[in-house]
Structure formats: structure tokens, C-alpha cells
Design a protein around this motif. Structure first.
Motif, PDB file in Angstrom:
ATOM      1  N   GLN A 188       3.535  10.274   1.941  1.00 35.15           N
ATOM      2  CA  GLN A 188       2.744  11.296   2.443  1.00 35.15           C
ATOM      3  C   GLN A 188       3.345  12.799   2.402  1.00 35.15           C
ATOM      4  OE1 GLN A 188       4.419   9.678   4.139  1.00 35.15           O
ATOM      5  NE2 GLN A 188       5.110  10.870   5.518  1.00 35.15           N
ATOM      6  N   GLY A 189       4.381  12.884   1.736  1.00 30.09           N
ATOM      7  CA  GLY A 189       5.199  14.208   2.103  1.00 30.09           C
ATOM      8  C   GLY A 189       5.675  14.411   3.229  1.00 30.09           C
ATOM      9  N   TYR A 190       5.773  15.912   3.484  1.00 29.28           N
ATOM     10  CA  TYR A 190       6.454  16.253   4.966  1.00 29.28           C
ATOM     11  C   TYR A 190       5.863  17.612   5.579  1.00 29.28           C
ATOM     12  CZ  TYR A 190       8.039  20.010   2.060  1.00 29.28           C
ATOM     13  OH  TYR A 190       8.283  21.044   1.275  1.00 29.28           O
ATOM     14  N   TYR A 191       4.526  17.654   4.875  1.00 27.82           N
ATOM     15  CA  TYR A 191       3.900  19.028   5.577  1.00 27.82           C
ATOM     16  C   TYR A 191       2.157  18.741   5.378  1.00 27.82           C
ATOM     17  CZ  TYR A 191       2.945  20.566   0.756  1.00 27.82           C
ATOM     18  OH  TYR A 191       2.534  20.642  -0.415  1.00 27.82           O
ATOM     19  N   ARG A 192       1.362  19.179   6.254  1.00 28.47           N
ATOM     20  CA  ARG A 192       0.194  19.232   6.320  1.00 28.47           C
ATOM     21  C   ARG A 192      -0.574  19.857   5.201  1.00 28.47           C
ATOM     22  NH1 ARG A 192      -0.518  19.592  11.768  1.00 28.47           N
ATOM     23  NH2 ARG A 192      -0.131  17.522  11.953  1.00 28.47           N
ATOM     24  N   HIS A 193      -1.343  18.742   4.562  1.00 25.83           N
ATOM     25  CA  HIS A 193      -1.933  19.490   3.408  1.00 25.83           C
ATOM     26  C   HIS A 193      -3.164  20.513   3.603  1.00 25.83           C
ATOM     27  CE1 HIS A 193       0.370  18.057  -0.267  1.00 25.83           C
ATOM     28  NE2 HIS A 193       0.834  17.307   0.691  1.00 25.83           N
ATOM     29  N   THR A 194      -3.748  20.173   4.721  1.00 26.51           N
ATOM     30  CA  THR A 194      -4.952  20.875   5.007  1.00 26.51           C
ATOM     31  C   THR A 194      -4.838  22.412   5.434  1.00 26.51           C
ATOM     32  OG1 THR A 194      -4.869  19.665   7.159  1.00 26.51           O
ATOM     33  CG2 THR A 194      -6.776  18.778   5.301  1.00 26.51           C
ATOM     34  N   GLU A 195      -3.701  22.664   5.975  1.00 27.47           N
ATOM     35  CA  GLU A 195      -3.433  23.935   6.324  1.00 27.47           C
ATOM     36  C   GLU A 195      -1.993  24.243   6.585  1.00 27.47           C
ATOM     37  OE1 GLU A 195      -4.698  24.931  10.489  1.00 27.47           O
ATOM     38  OE2 GLU A 195      -3.521  23.128  11.212  1.00 27.47           O
ATOM     39  N   GLY A 196      -1.626  25.712   6.080  1.00 33.13           N
ATOM     40  CA  GLY A 196      -0.374  26.140   6.218  1.00 33.13           C
ATOM     41  C   GLY A 196       0.117  26.564   7.696  1.00 33.13           C
ATOM     42  N   TYR A 197       1.074  27.097   7.801  1.00 35.17           N
ATOM     43  CA  TYR A 197       1.599  27.624   8.991  1.00 35.17           C
ATOM     44  C   TYR A 197       1.461  29.330   8.915  1.00 35.17           C
ATOM     45  CZ  TYR A 197       4.561  29.379  12.715  1.00 35.17           C
ATOM     46  OH  TYR A 197       4.995  29.996  13.908  1.00 35.17           O
ATOM     47  N   THR A 198       0.614  29.687  10.045  1.00 35.37           N
ATOM     48  CA  THR A 198       0.652  31.104  10.117  1.00 35.37           C
ATOM     49  C   THR A 198       0.736  31.511  11.542  1.00 35.37           C
ATOM     50  OG1 THR A 198      -1.103  31.228   8.585  1.00 35.37           O
ATOM     51  CG2 THR A 198      -0.936  33.194   9.825  1.00 35.37           C
ATOM     52  N   PRO A 199       2.046  32.252  11.923  1.00 34.60           N
ATOM     53  CA  PRO A 199       1.948  32.628  13.331  1.00 34.60           C
ATOM     54  C   PRO A 199       0.906  33.574  13.868  1.00 34.60           C
ATOM     55  CG  PRO A 199       4.009  33.348  11.808  1.00 34.60           C
ATOM     56  CD  PRO A 199       2.921  32.847  11.141  1.00 34.60           C
ATOM     57  N   GLU A 200       0.881  33.528  15.117  1.00 35.00           N
ATOM     58  CA  GLU A 200      -0.304  34.383  15.547  1.00 35.00           C
ATOM     59  C   GLU A 200       0.663  35.766  16.139  1.00 35.00           C
ATOM     60  OE1 GLU A 200      -3.337  34.935  17.101  1.00 35.00           O
ATOM     61  OE2 GLU A 200      -3.718  33.113  15.506  1.00 35.00           O
ATOM     62  N   TRP A 201       0.129  36.861  15.176  1.00 38.35           N
ATOM     63  CA  TRP A 201       0.554  38.232  15.570  1.00 38.35           C
ATOM     64  C   TRP A 201      -0.440  38.895  16.486  1.00 38.35           C
ATOM     65  CZ3 TRP A 201       1.496  36.318  10.395  1.00 38.35           C
ATOM     66  CH2 TRP A 201       2.921  36.365  10.144  1.00 38.35           C
ATOM     67  N   LYS A 202      -0.111  39.868  17.139  1.00 40.97           N
ATOM     68  CA  LYS A 202      -1.118  40.669  18.097  1.00 40.97           C
ATOM     69  C   LYS A 202      -2.049  41.270  17.023  1.00 40.97           C
ATOM     70  CE  LYS A 202      -0.680  43.874  21.880  1.00 40.97           C
ATOM     71  NZ  LYS A 202      -0.268  45.204  21.785  1.00 40.97           N
ATOM     72  N   VAL A 259       0.774  -1.371   0.068  1.00 43.04           N
ATOM     73  CA  VAL A 259       0.118   0.022  -0.058  1.00 43.04           C
ATOM     74  C   VAL A 259       0.955   1.252  -0.153  1.00 43.04           C
ATOM     75  CG1 VAL A 259      -1.542   1.584   1.453  1.00 43.04           C
ATOM     76  CG2 VAL A 259      -1.936  -1.250   1.009  1.00 43.04           C
ATOM     77  N   ILE A 260       0.552   2.232  -0.777  1.00 38.40           N
ATOM     78  CA  ILE A 260       1.314   3.397  -0.977  1.00 38.40           C
ATOM     79  C   ILE A 260       0.393   4.584  -0.268  1.00 38.40           C
ATOM     80  CG2 ILE A 260       2.297   5.209  -2.453  1.00 38.40           C
ATOM     81  CD1 ILE A 260       2.508   2.870  -4.675  1.00 38.40           C
ATOM     82  N   ALA A 261       0.980   5.511   0.419  1.00 35.75           N
ATOM     83  CA  ALA A 261       0.414   6.331   1.008  1.00 35.75           C
ATOM     84  C   ALA A 261       0.609   7.804   0.229  1.00 35.75           C
ATOM     85  CB  ALA A 261       0.599   6.655   2.374  1.00 35.75           C
ATOM     86  N   GLY A 262      -0.405   8.445  -0.512  1.00 39.79           N
ATOM     87  CA  GLY A 262      -0.364   9.506  -1.395  1.00 39.79           C
ATOM     88  C   GLY A 262      -0.084   9.265  -2.766  1.00 39.79           C
ATOM     89  N   ALA A 263      -0.439  10.289  -3.599  1.00 42.87           N
ATOM     90  CA  ALA A 263      -0.329  10.208  -5.007  1.00 42.87           C
ATOM     91  C   ALA A 263       0.338  11.442  -5.518  1.00 42.87           C
ATOM     92  CB  ALA A 263      -1.493   9.984  -5.737  1.00 42.87           C
ATOM     93  N   GLY A 264       1.354  11.865  -4.796  1.00 46.81           N
ATOM     94  CA  GLY A 264       2.084  13.135  -5.152  1.00 46.81           C
ATOM     95  C   GLY A 264       3.253  12.640  -6.300  1.00 46.81           C
ATOM     96  N   ILE A 265       4.320  13.382  -6.305  1.00 51.15           N
ATOM     97  CA  ILE A 265       5.551  12.973  -7.158  1.00 51.15           C
ATOM     98  C   ILE A 265       6.058  11.753  -6.658  1.00 51.15           C
ATOM     99  CG2 ILE A 265       7.289  14.252  -6.228  1.00 51.15           C
ATOM    100  CD1 ILE A 265       7.240  14.938  -9.746  1.00 51.15           C
ATOM    101  N   SER A 266       6.328  11.431  -5.423  1.00 50.19           N
ATOM    102  CA  SER A 266       6.598  10.354  -4.595  1.00 50.19           C
ATOM    103  C   SER A 266       5.795   9.191  -4.900  1.00 50.19           C
ATOM    104  CB  SER A 266       7.094  10.675  -3.020  1.00 50.19           C
ATOM    105  OG  SER A 266       7.627  11.834  -2.991  1.00 50.19           O
TER     106      SER A 266
END
Ligand SMILES: Cc1cc2nc3c(=O)[nH]c(=O)nc-3n(C[C@H](O)[C@H](O)[C@H](O)COP(=O)(O)OP(=O)(O)OC[C@H]3O[C@@H](n4cnc5c(N)ncnc54)[C@H](O)[C@@H]3O)c2cc1C
Length: 500
Positions: free
Chosen positions: A152-166, A21-28
Motif C-alpha cells: 500500500q506504499g508509505y503515504y496517503r494517496h488522498t491528500e498531500g501534506y500542507t503546513p498551516e501558514w498564517k 490478498v495483496i493491498a494495492g496495485a502500484g509498482i509493489s
């Protein structure tokens, strides 16, 4: 396809069995499927992909200008020639991947909208049981497999990283992460701030600058970029001579890899000279009067973070034309009108884009267990960045940062296919990497040495990643040039592989 459907006694779900079983159908994942088909014919396999289509990164990211930051001769597979300009758009990459799927009849092996939720190994059965959920119907599915190939790649596809700014909520306009780009975003004639200095910001800014009123790149600290024509001379020459595309692909790959190797070595051996090379290319676009020291001179050695290629210097051309500008400062807080900087200056905007990176996701958000015990990959030691101590019959594809990711997709695939054939020939049902007696006193270190490579998403997520040892077998050394010779020579009878 040898699909064995059984009725599970405890639930109404059917269980399908596959050799792999392969997880993911990206380039990998697509690369894994190709190599299994060609190198291990007769092996039954399925690729389970959470999204509606193949492509991974190139499907997830839909922001203006989305393109590769490395050349497609090496980001493309070794087995399918890339025949156009080296830096390619997501659409071109998806077309190429679609052709790989079609030409090799891989479509019947891929199931879309199948999110893998858990993977549990049973030593009694020598099988992984993989649970997945169909995101279109909500149906819960179960698979068993002898071998789990994590692509499955190395990052979460459902959401990116946004820091919390004031005071982020005070800003009147939209705040957008590029990983979730709204299709209907109208930025014509608008003032846009793009927060970030990496490849995404460098791609977005020239793409938006054409239609936006003005685009400001707001960065805390600068990044190195490489720039030049979006063309590879040797490929152009060979094409003029009507050389076969398969040859052009191979020769161009060798030339690019040779040059990259030389440059990478220079960044380690003569960092100041390498830095000068990079900065003088930027100066050639922006001129001597531009403040390159403040905006484009990082305070780290080149290659400690990824260096994106800027085709035809489009980012710098945008800056030169006045349609875009760079501010190097820190964010104090958001305001109704934009962003207040620590220097006291306020940047006004209609739209703010947070090109601030990814959330590292080491295991595809899959719940793992071995014989009923939850598995935390951070408790394992990696075998060459692709297998893990105590984890049987599992390989993970984690590509290169200083070279194209896909180079490692092909290398790891050769290894997996060789391993599967070896296990078939010897009748082994499982293979588990284990530290050898000589490895027991080895220091266990973080996945990657921050002195070597230290982008933010790796530093934020290092605690989630497996450990590294101080020998080549027990680390992902990020060195394609060493691994291209080392991988084919891996001794499958080495004591690091415990068969059962
Ligand atoms: C904008 C951008 C540009 C980049 N450009 C380059 C470049 O030019 N050169 C380069 O070398 N690298 C580049 N990279 C890095 C890039 O992510 C990799 O090179 C490569 O695309 C990764 O391929 P992958 O198939 O391993 O993973 P991904 O592309 O991340 O694909 C993984 C797939 O697995 C699926 N998946 C994950 N978890 C599950 C689950 N639990 N169940 C089912 N499916 C799952 C995902 O939906 C996804 O489709 C870039 C990254 C980004 C974000």
C-alpha cells in the motif's frame, strides 16, 4: 481461479477466499502479483486497489513534468528490461507497468476501486478477514485469506501534506498541492511560487517555467541534487552493439548499482568530498557567480535525505535562463498578493504551489486487529522492515530511499514466495515473527535513525511506525547491497519465525 464463495451467516455479503490478498496495485502490488504467478503457480490471489487503475504513485501524481527521480533500469523490475532513457515520465512508467500486467495476464487478479477498510486475524481459523468497500457502488465486500501482502506504499494517496501558514486564506489566487493537481489549471504567463525544495519542486519548476511568466522556488533550506545527461553510457554502447535488451538491462543495473554503492559509501566515509562532487556539478550549470552556498548547499551530510536526479540539469537551466529563480527564506505569512517572508521581502504570485510533501501512512488506513484486539504497528518490532512481531502471515513492502524502491519489491517477493513454499511443504498454517531469547534485552529504537535518514514526512510520522532493534534481523537497514545477499540466505527455520 479457485475462488470459494460462501454466504456469511451474519451479513448479506459474500466472502471470497484467496491464498494471498495483496493491498494495492502500484509498482509493489503488480510486482507481488507477477512473482506469485511465476514463483508460486497455482496460488490463488487477488490485488485490491483503491484507485480506478494500476500505478499507485504514477497514477496519483499528475502535476506538470511528473517523472521518476531515479533510473528506470533499477526502478523497473529485474525481470522486464527498460529500453529507453533512464529518467522516465509517469506516462512511460504506467505504460511499462501495463505491459507487465498484460504480458503476464495479471489483469484478472486485480480489482480496482476496492478500498480495504479492515484486516482482522483469527488464530482459531488461521485466516485474515479483509473488509473492503467498492468506491464506485458503495458495496461492502469481505475476503478471507491465509496471507496478507501489504503493498500500500508509505503515504496517503488522498491528500498531500500542507503546513498551516498564517493567513493562507487571504491569498487571492489558488493554493495547490501537487498531489491534487487541477487538470484545467492555466498557468500560462502567470507568476508562480513553488514552496519546497525536494524532487517534486525540482520536477515542477522546469516543467512550468516553459509556459509560466516566472516560477520562484521558495525553500526554507536547500537540498542536494545529482545531475547529468538523461542517458546511461553503458546502455547506449551495448545498444549500439545490438546486444539483447535483457542483457543490457542486467548489465546496466549492475553498473548503476555499483556506482551508487560507491557514491553512498563516499557520503558516509568522505562526506566533504561527496558534497564537493554534487556541488561542482551544480556549479557547472549555474556558473561561479551564482550563490550556490545559499541556495544549493544543505547543512546536512549528503544522503541524509533523498537525492533526486535532475536530468540534463533542467532545473538549473531554468534558473540560468531567468525563467525560474530560487529564494531561500522562511514564510512569515500569506498576503493577498503572495507571501511575506521573514526577511521582510514580499513575493508576489498569481498561483502558489505547496510542494511540501506527503502524509506518511504506514498501514493504508486499514483498521487492523489480531484476535479481536486492535493492532497498532507502532507497538511491534519489525523483522527486516517487512514483517512484525506478533503479526502472523503478513508482509509489508517498504522499499529503499537511497536506491530504487523496486529493488526491494523483487527481493521481498523472492522471500515471500520462498516462505509460502516452505509453509506448504511443512504444513504450517501460520508464521509469526517473535523476538528470540537473545533479542529480549535489545534496545528498541525508532524505525529509522534520524542521523542516517531524516526527511520531513518520516520525522513527522515516525511515531506511527514499528520499532527497530539493533541487529540486522530487526531493522530495515536501507542497504540494498547487503540485503541482496542476506535475503536469499534468510534461514526460514530461524527462531525468529514461530510457525503454527
Ligand atoms: C512523485 C514521486 C516520485 C517518485 N519517484 C521515485 C523514483 O524515481 N524512484 C524511487 O525509488 N521511488 C520514487 N518514489 C517513491 C515511490 O512512491 C515508490 O518508489 C513507489 O512508487 C511506491 O510503490 P508502491 O506500489 O509501494 O506504493 P504506491 O505507489 O504508493 O502505491 C500503493 C497503492 O496502494 C493503494 N492503496 C493504499 N491503501 C489502500 C487500501 N487501504 N486499499 C486498497 N488500496 C490501497 C494506493 O491507492 C496505491 O495505488 C516517488 C514518489 C513520488 C510521490
Amino acid at each position: 481461479m479457485n475462488v470459494q464463495a460462501q454466504i456469511d451467516s451474519t451479513s448479506p455479503r459474500t466472502t471470497e477466499h484467496f491464498d494471498v490478498v495483496i493491498a494495492g496495485a502500484g509498482i509493489s502490488g503488480v510486482g507481488a502479483a507477477y512473482h506469485l504467478t511465476t514463483q508460486c503457480p497455482g496460488t490463488t490471489f487477488v490485488a485490491l486497489e483503491a484507485q480506478k487503475t494500476f500505478g499507485g504513485t504514477w497514477t496519483t501524481h499528475r502535476y506538470p513534468g511528473i517523472r521518476s527521480d531515479s533510473d528506470l533500469h533499477t526502478f523497473g523490475y529485474r525481470f522486464k528490461p527498460w529500453t529507453t532513457a533512464p529518467i522516465a515520465s509517469a506516462a512511460e512508467i504506467l505504460k511499462y507497468m501495463g505491459e507487465v500486467i498484460e504480458e503476464n495476464d495479471l489483469a484478472p487478479h486485480i480489482r480496482y476501486q476496492h478500498t480495504i477498510t479492515s484486516a482482522k486475524w483469527s488464530s482459531a481459523e488461521n485466516l485474515w478477514t479483509i473488509e473492503a468497500i467498492r468506491t464506485d457502488t458503495g458495496e461492502e465486500l469481505r475476503f478471507t485469506t491465509n496471507f496478507f501482502w501489504m503493498c500500500q506504499g508509505y503515504y496517503r494517496h488522498t491528500e498531500g501534506y500542507t503546513p498551516e501558514w498564517k493567513d493562507m486564506a487571504k491569498f487571492k489566487g489558488p493554493v495547490i498541492h501537487p498531489q491534487k493537481w487541477p487538470e484545467d489549471l492555466d498557468y500560462r504567463n502567470k507568476r508562480v511560487i513553488v514552496i519546497g525544495s525536494g524532487a517534486t519542486a525540482a520536477t515542477l519548476i522546469p516543467a512550468m517555467a516553459a509556459d509560466a511568466g516566472h516560477v520562484t522556488m521558495l525553500q526554507r533550506s536547500p537540498t542536494y541534487f545529482r545531475t547529468g545527461r538523461n542517458a546511461i553510457e553503458i546502455a547506449e554502447e551495448l545498444r549500439k552493439l545490438q546486444v539483447d535488451e535483457a542483457w543490457i538491462h542486467e548489465i546496466t543495473r549492475r553498473k548503476i548499482l555499483f556506482d551508487q554503492d560507491a557514491f553512498t559509501r563516499k557520503t558516509f566515509n568522505e562526506p566533504e568530498a561527496a558534497k564537493k562532487d554534487l556541488l561542482s556539478a551544480v556549479e557547472a550549470y549555474l556558473g561561479k557567480d551564482y550563490d550556490i552556498a545559499t541556495h544549493f548547499t544543505p547543512n546536512y551530510r549528503p544522503w541524509r535525505q533523498r537525492i533526486a536526479f535532475i536530468p540534463d540539469g533542467d532545473l538549473f537551466q531554468g534558473i540560468k535562463s531567468g525563467k525560474a529563480s530560487v529564494v531561500t527564506d522562511e514564510i512569515d505569512r500569506f498576503t493577498e498578493k503572495g507571501i511575506l517572508l521573514k526577511s521582510g521581502k514580499e513575493l508576489e504570485a498569481d498561483i502558489i504551489v505547496t510542494a511540501t510533501g506527503f502524509n506518511l501512512c504506514a498501514n493504508g488506513d486499514i483498521e487492523f486487529a489480531i484476535d479481536g484486539k486492535p493492532l497498532d504497528f507502532a507497538d511491534t518490532v519489525t523483522y527486516r522492515g517487512m514483517m512484525f512481531t506478533g503479526v502472523p502471515n503478513l508482509v509489508w513492502v517498504f522499499g529503499y530511499f537511497r536506491a530504487s524502491w523496486t529493488l526491494r519489491v523483487d527481493l521481498v517477493a523472492d522471500f515471500v514466495c520462498r516462505l509460502l513454499q516452505h509453509m506448504k511443504a511443512t504444513g504450517a498454517k501460520k508464521v509469526t515473527p517473535e523476538l528470540r531469547p537473545e533479542d529480549h534485552n535489545m534496545p528498541l529504537l525508532p524505525w529509522i535513525d534520524p542521523e542516517n535518514f531524516n526527511p520531513g514526512y518520516m520525522m513527522r510520522g515516525m511515531h506511527l511506525l514499528p520499532k527497530r532493534g539493533d541487529k540486522p534481523e530487526w531493522q530495515h537497514n536501507q542497504d540494498y547491497w547487503a540485503e541482496k545477499d542476506e535475503f536469499p540466505a534468510i534461514d526460514l527455520k530461524d527462531k525468529a519465525f514461530v510457525y503454527g
